[in-house]
Design a protein around this motif. Structure first.
Motif, PDB file in Angstrom:
ATOM      1  N   ALA A   1      46.521  32.470  39.683  1.00  0.00           N
ATOM      2  CA  ALA A   1      46.587  32.854  40.841  1.00  0.00           C
ATOM      3  C   ALA A   1      46.647  33.161  42.136  1.00  0.00           C
ATOM      4  O   ALA A   1      47.433  34.045  42.727  1.00  0.00           O
TER       5      ALA A   1
ATOM      6  N   SER B   1      49.803  31.552  43.015  1.00  0.00           N
ATOM      7  CA  SER B   1      51.255  32.638  43.487  1.00  0.00           C
ATOM      8  C   SER B   1      51.315  32.594  44.902  1.00  0.00           C
ATOM      9  O   SER B   1      52.600  33.360  45.272  1.00  0.00           O
TER      10      SER B   1
ATOM     11  N   ARG C   1      54.052  36.929  42.419  1.00  0.00           N
ATOM     12  CA  ARG C   1      53.092  38.377  42.032  1.00  0.00           C
ATOM     13  C   ARG C   1      52.417  37.733  40.843  1.00  0.00           C
ATOM     14  O   ARG C   1      52.921  37.823  39.767  1.00  0.00           O
ATOM     15  N   THR C   2      51.012  37.483  40.504  1.00  0.00           N
ATOM     16  CA  THR C   2      50.321  37.696  39.304  1.00  0.00           C
ATOM     17  C   THR C   2      49.109  37.805  39.122  1.00  0.00           C
ATOM     18  O   THR C   2      48.293  38.254  39.650  1.00  0.00           O
ATOM     19  N   GLU C   3      49.178  38.830  37.782  1.00  0.00           N
ATOM     20  CA  GLU C   3      47.959  40.291  37.660  1.00  0.00           C
ATOM     21  C   GLU C   3      47.322  39.458  36.396  1.00  0.00           C
ATOM     22  O   GLU C   3      48.092  38.445  35.703  1.00  0.00           O
ATOM     23  N   VAL C   4      45.775  38.995  36.385  1.00  0.00           N
ATOM     24  CA  VAL C   4      45.085  38.709  35.761  1.00  0.00           C
ATOM     25  C   VAL C   4      44.544  39.828  34.861  1.00  0.00           C
ATOM     26  O   VAL C   4      43.762  40.755  35.999  1.00  0.00           O
TER      27      VAL C   4
ATOM     28  N   ARG D   1      40.840  44.525  34.724  1.00  0.00           N
ATOM     29  CA  ARG D   1      41.851  44.217  36.076  1.00  0.00           C
ATOM     30  C   ARG D   1      40.507  42.939  36.914  1.00  0.00           C
ATOM     31  O   ARG D   1      39.557  43.576  37.381  1.00  0.00           O
TER      32      ARG D   1
ATOM     33  N   THR E   1      42.376  40.734  38.709  1.00  0.00           N
ATOM     34  CA  THR E   1      43.910  40.224  39.926  1.00  0.00           C
ATOM     35  C   THR E   1      42.232  39.885  41.620  1.00  0.00           C
ATOM     36  O   THR E   1      42.520  39.021  42.233  1.00  0.00           O
ATOM     37  N   ARG E   2      42.379  41.431  41.730  1.00  0.00           N
ATOM     38  CA  ARG E   2      41.610  41.132  43.125  1.00  0.00           C
ATOM     39  C   ARG E   2      39.746  39.963  42.730  1.00  0.00           C
ATOM     40  O   ARG E   2      39.657  39.266  43.656  1.00  0.00           O
TER      41      ARG E   2
END
Lengths: 292, 386
Positions: free
Chosen positions: B233, B236, B242-245, B254, B256-257
């Motif tokens: 992440a 990225s 664009r990487t979302e986790v 989620r 990502t943040r």
């Protein structure tokens, strides 16, 4: 511009767009504070329709910018009409014009400027600007929008700064496929669009399809409201309810029965899995239970 | 910071009350910054009203920025303006870390300390060769020191999405004629024929979505894989991917943040407090459905490379998992499944979940060691088909 949220709501309702309390206040604040409205929510809940309703109320043209990946300033803001510039140059040459400086300033005058939606919106007063599905565009485009929406002005290097005499009403929509940058949201009024309740949805259907019988409209609304609770891949939006009522009316129906519902299910449900699921529900029982 | 005692009685200055309300919102993690508060006050001034109803809507429209904010907003609004109980009570309790946090921070603190205090005294050569060995070791069987080294190696991980052509055209040495630049050049020369300019489509990495199983059966790998996700992440930004986790366990979260923290330990602590369901059971099918309903179908999975990091132990209905995998497969550009247990001798995808998912998987890879993760990165990049 308007006396208050209530008056604005009444005026929006005459266009067939029914707003709830929060949205009425949002629209009022947007008009008075010159703030964009940031609309988020499921598909089919009336985000885009809000912009056209506002345009009707304000009797202003609706200027729409559909965002997509890779959209940039020359597609959203302005571009030069190069072929016409070239023609102009040739014509000037043929006429024996030798004043190079004058020719240059002519070539980069407003005559040859092609206004794309954002510039059009700044130049048209009044106007409603719809920036649709802003979450599809890239971060760079968001940053660019941010600048535009804070100043309501655009700088064209050859011409200088073009400023809107009065800012357009701006509606941004997002389907939340991606987090839109907070800096952009901060400029906006944030409104979340939910599916409406039974009464309001029925009122919307009645308003948009006045020729549909009241009984049919109530039945259609009731079934759609129930379908939304059934964990579908794509729960139907208000737009689908209106479509369905219209489709049934076009078939000459005055009330809904299970057979007719199954035959026209395609107006409401857009996935094969969802349609199968709806078929497995006992629609006639559903209709009877609602007492509609 | 001392909390202002809550007494929004009519006698109190209205602005102070409203600013206090914004502060309470911030305590509940709503990003109600100063400019938002100004909009709030401007909106109320315009509405010319201090009716509860108007205050509610003016605040909601100006102070919130996402759907998640709305729920917190309602909670704080009710607490602040009905004043049934002291405000700090509720808003402060909400962000309090879950017990899981202590476990992870303790572990993180230990490794951080280990790195600083008894730093690697071994010469670079030994380090390099041990790294080579470590690359192929199963992450579940490592000693604490090896884990620490693995973490350092993992920090360099980048997960770049497979490139795809975008509709955007940029100047290039070859490609289609760029009328815009060619004519501009012509204009420069007073209309005389000039060199043709070309343009070509830009390529861009596809977005990457990581779905990380943090259930009990994945325990030996979860920490390492979270580090891997963090490195991916973070990288990225440089790879423009664009990487979302997401973590999947008993619920979908989620993260990502949280992964955006530069420091891996801080990021993992944030993830731990955001993920209350570590080491629970998994219902992969349910979780996948939650992901697709809330995020995937709206566009996050569309055209993306979706990586599921899981051992495929499914407690729920395998048929549901199979159906959701088919759905995912239709949306995503490619679905990659990395299974840490795949490398075990005699492994066969017999777990009901794994067997149900496999028909909808484009690449089935191992995920137990650093080398396996490097291979995974190559698959995501489109460089190798496993």
């Amino acid at each position: 511009m308007t006396a208050g949220p209530d008056e604005l709501r009444t005026r929006l309702e005459t266009t067939g767009y029914l707003v709830d309390d929060g949205l009425a206040i949002a629209c009022y604040l947007a008009l008075e504070l010159h703030r964009p409205i940031f609309c988020e929510g499921d598909a089919g809940t009336g985000k885009t329709a809000l912009a056209s309703a506002l345009a009707q109320v304000l009797e202003a043209p609706l200027i729409r910018l559909q965002c997509y990946e890779g959209i940039d300033a020359s597609q959203a803001l302005y571009d030069w009409d190069f072929p016409r510039q070239l023609l102009h140059l040739r014509a000037a040459e043929a006429a024996g014009v030798t004043d190079a400086e004058r020719l240059e300033s002519e070539l980069y005058s407003r005559r040859f400027l092609i206004a794309r939606p954002l510039l059009q919106a700044l130049q048209t007063q009044p106007s409603v600007l719809l920036v649709d599905e802003v979450d599809r565009a890239d971060d760079e485009f968001e940053a660019f929008l941010l600048e535009l929406l804070s100043e309501y002005s655009v700088t064209v290097p050859e011409l200088g700064t073009l400023r809107a005499a009065s800012p357009p009403v701006v509606v941004l929509t997002s389907n939340r496929t991606r987090e839109v940058h907070d800096a952009l949201k901060r400029r906006c009024l944030y409104h979340w669009f939910d599916h409406p309740g039974f009464d309001r949805e029925l009122a919307i259907v009645r308003r948009r399809q006045p020729q549909v019988t009241e009984r049919l409209a109530a039945q259609v609304t009731a079934v759609v409201q129930t379908l939304r609770t059934k964990e579908l891949l794509k729960p139907p939006g208000v737009a689908e309810t209106i479509d369905w009522a219209e489709a049934l009316d076009a078939l000459g129906a005055t009330e809904l029965d299970a057979e007719l519902a199954l035959a026209t299910l395609g107006s409401v449900l857009k996935y094969r899995e969802d349609a199968e699921r709806a078929r497995s529900l006992d629609l006639s029982a559903l209709l009877a239970a609602r007492g509609a | 910071m001392p909390r202002t005692p809550l007494s929004p009685a009519p006698a109190v200055d209205a602005t102070a009350v409203l600013v206090g309300f914004a502060r309470a919102l911030r305590a509940a993690h709503v990003a109600a910054g100063p400019d938002r508060v100004q909009s709030f006050l401007a909106a109320l001034a315009l509405l010319g009203s201090e009716r509860r109803f108007d205050v509610y809507w003016a605040g909601r429209l100006t102070l919130c920025g996402s759907q998640d904010d709305l729920e917190r907003y309602d909670r704080v609004f009710a607490a602040y303006f009905t004043q049934k109980r002291p405000l700090g009570d509720r808003t402060h309790r909400a962000p309090e870390p879950k017990p899981a946090l202590h476990v992870v921070t303790a572990e993180a603190a230990m490794t951080a300390g280990g790195e600083e205090d008894d730093g690697p005294a071994s010469p670079a050569a030994t380090l390099a060769s041990s790294a080579e060995v470590l690359r192929h070791r199963d992450m579940a069987d490592l000693s604490e020191a090896e884990r620490a080294q693995l973490r350092r190696l993992m920090a360099a991980f980048a997960l770049r999405g497979e490139p795809r052509r975008t509709p955007r055209l940029l100047p290039a040495r070859r490609g289609g004629v760029d009328p815009r630049r060619t004519v501009r050049e012509l204009l420069h020369r007073g209309g005389e024929p000039a060199r043709l300019r070309f343009r070509a489509p830009v390529t861009k990495p596809r977005p990457v979505v990581l779905l990380l199983d943090v259930s009990g059966s994945m325990d030996p790998y979860a920490s390492a894989l979270l580090r891997f996700a963090h490195a991916a992440a973070r990288a990225s930004v440089t790879t423009r991917t664009r990487t979302e986790v997401f973590t999947i366990g008993t619920r979908l979260t989620r993260v990502t943040r949280e992964m955006a923290h530069r420091d891996p330990d801080a990021a993992l602590a944030a993830v731990a407090s955001a993920v209350p369901d570590r080491s629970g059971g998994t219902q992969l099918g349910e979780m996948l459905r939650a992901f697709l309903d809330r995020w995937g179908q709206r566009g996050m999975a569309r055209g993306a490379v979706v990586v599921v990091l899981s051992d495929g132990w499914e407690r729920g209905d395998p048929e549901l998992l199979a159906a959701q995998m088919r759905r995912l497969h239709r949306l995503a550009h490619r679905v990659v499944w990395a299974n840490p247990r795949k490398a075990r001798p005699g492994y066969a995808p017999l777990a009901a979940g794994m067997a149900a998912a496999l028909p909808s998987v484009d690449a089935f890879v191992e995920g137990h060691s650093l080398a396996a993760l490097e291979r995974l990165a190559a698959v995501v990049r489109g460089a190798s088909d496993a």
